[in-house]
Design a protein around this motif. Structure first.
Motif, PDB file in Angstrom:
ATOM      1  N   TRP A 185      -3.336   0.280   2.278  1.00  0.00           N
ATOM      2  CA  TRP A 185      -3.459  -0.635   3.234  1.00  0.00           C
ATOM      3  C   TRP A 185      -4.549  -0.901   3.745  1.00  0.00           C
ATOM      4  O   TRP A 185      -5.424  -1.780   3.231  1.00  0.00           O
ATOM      5  CB  TRP A 185      -2.286  -1.698   3.202  1.00  0.00           C
ATOM      6  N   THR A 232      -7.155   1.762   4.060  1.00  0.00           N
ATOM      7  CA  THR A 232      -8.465   2.001   2.644  1.00  0.00           C
ATOM      8  C   THR A 232      -9.148   0.816   2.384  1.00  0.00           C
ATOM      9  O   THR A 232     -10.141   0.209   2.051  1.00  0.00           O
ATOM     10  CB  THR A 232      -7.541   3.080   2.103  1.00  0.00           C
ATOM     11  N   ALA A 233      -7.951  -0.434   1.686  1.00  0.00           N
ATOM     12  CA  ALA A 233      -7.594  -1.546   0.502  1.00  0.00           C
ATOM     13  C   ALA A 233      -8.986  -2.161   1.361  1.00  0.00           C
ATOM     14  O   ALA A 233     -10.412  -2.562   1.030  1.00  0.00           O
ATOM     15  CB  ALA A 233      -6.758  -2.389   0.682  1.00  0.00           C
ATOM     16  N   ALA A 263     -12.662  -3.225   0.468  1.00  0.00           N
ATOM     17  CA  ALA A 263     -12.726  -4.544  -0.013  1.00  0.00           C
ATOM     18  C   ALA A 263     -14.035  -4.688   1.098  1.00  0.00           C
ATOM     19  O   ALA A 263     -15.172  -5.610   0.682  1.00  0.00           O
ATOM     20  CB  ALA A 263     -11.552  -5.599   0.396  1.00  0.00           C
ATOM     21  N   LEU A 290     -10.989   0.845  -4.369  1.00  0.00           N
ATOM     22  CA  LEU A 290     -10.186  -0.240  -4.381  1.00  0.00           C
ATOM     23  C   LEU A 290      -9.165  -0.698  -5.024  1.00  0.00           C
ATOM     24  O   LEU A 290      -7.926  -0.125  -4.459  1.00  0.00           O
ATOM     25  CB  LEU A 290     -10.824  -1.548  -4.047  1.00  0.00           C
ATOM     26  N   ALA A 302      -6.471   2.422  -4.600  1.00  0.00           N
ATOM     27  CA  ALA A 302      -5.838   1.787  -3.086  1.00  0.00           C
ATOM     28  C   ALA A 302      -4.842   0.447  -3.016  1.00  0.00           C
ATOM     29  O   ALA A 302      -3.543   0.430  -2.888  1.00  0.00           O
ATOM     30  CB  ALA A 302      -6.844   1.076  -2.047  1.00  0.00           C
ATOM     31  N   LEU A 303      -5.651   0.124  -3.917  1.00  0.00           N
ATOM     32  CA  LEU A 303      -4.407  -1.741  -3.641  1.00  0.00           C
ATOM     33  C   LEU A 303      -3.334  -1.710  -5.031  1.00  0.00           C
ATOM     34  O   LEU A 303      -2.118  -1.919  -4.277  1.00  0.00           O
ATOM     35  CB  LEU A 303      -5.269  -2.982  -4.628  1.00  0.00           C
TER      36      LEU A 303
END
Length: 144
Positions: A19, A21-22, A26, A115, A118-119
């Protein structure tokens, strides 16, 4: 990257890290910031090299989040997660290089791939890099 003893970690830690990292990736995409991607690359490098226990988001989880949660009920091996950090590092390095070298499309595409991974991990618990690790382990002969 492997050790004689297989470490296991709380499964909630990598989801928390995903989370964070995302969010970082982003923001880097929104700002077109190679510097933010470099910061995330450094986080990936620590996780891949030293282990998730020493990675900044792992430390945050262990110190700030885990004490507020119940006891650990499920653990998973660290090796696939460290490999996933290595994969993330490679994408982050390409992304940072793209942004910093004046090729923002390359930066955005590589950062976007990191991304998405990660998501996927944050939202569902599915670790794409971990799956690649398992595929590689099955495909490559075992070392003596």
């Amino acid at each position: 990257m492997s050790s004689a003893v297989s470490r296991e970690i709380d499964v909630r830690g990598p989801r928390f890290a995903a989370w964070v990292t995302a969010a970082v990736l982003a923001l880097a995409l929104l700002l077109g910031s190679g510097a933010l991607v470099v910061v995330q690359a450094a986080v990936f490098a620590v996780g891949a090299g030293a282990g998730l226990r020493y990675a900044p988001y792992g430390v945050l989880f262990r110190v700030l989040v885990a004490p507020r949660l119940g006891p650990v009920r499920e653990r998973e091996p660290e090796a696939p997660l460290r490999f996933a950090q290595l994969v993330g590092l490679l994408f982050a390095l390409v992304g940072a290089a793209g942004y910093l070298a004046g090729a923002p499309v390359v930066g955005a595409v590589a950062t976007g791939f990191a991304l998405v991974a990660a998501l996927l991990n944050a939202a569902t618990g599915f670790c794409l890099g971990c799956e690649l690790y398992l595929i590689a382990r099955r495909a490559l002969p075992a070392r003596a």
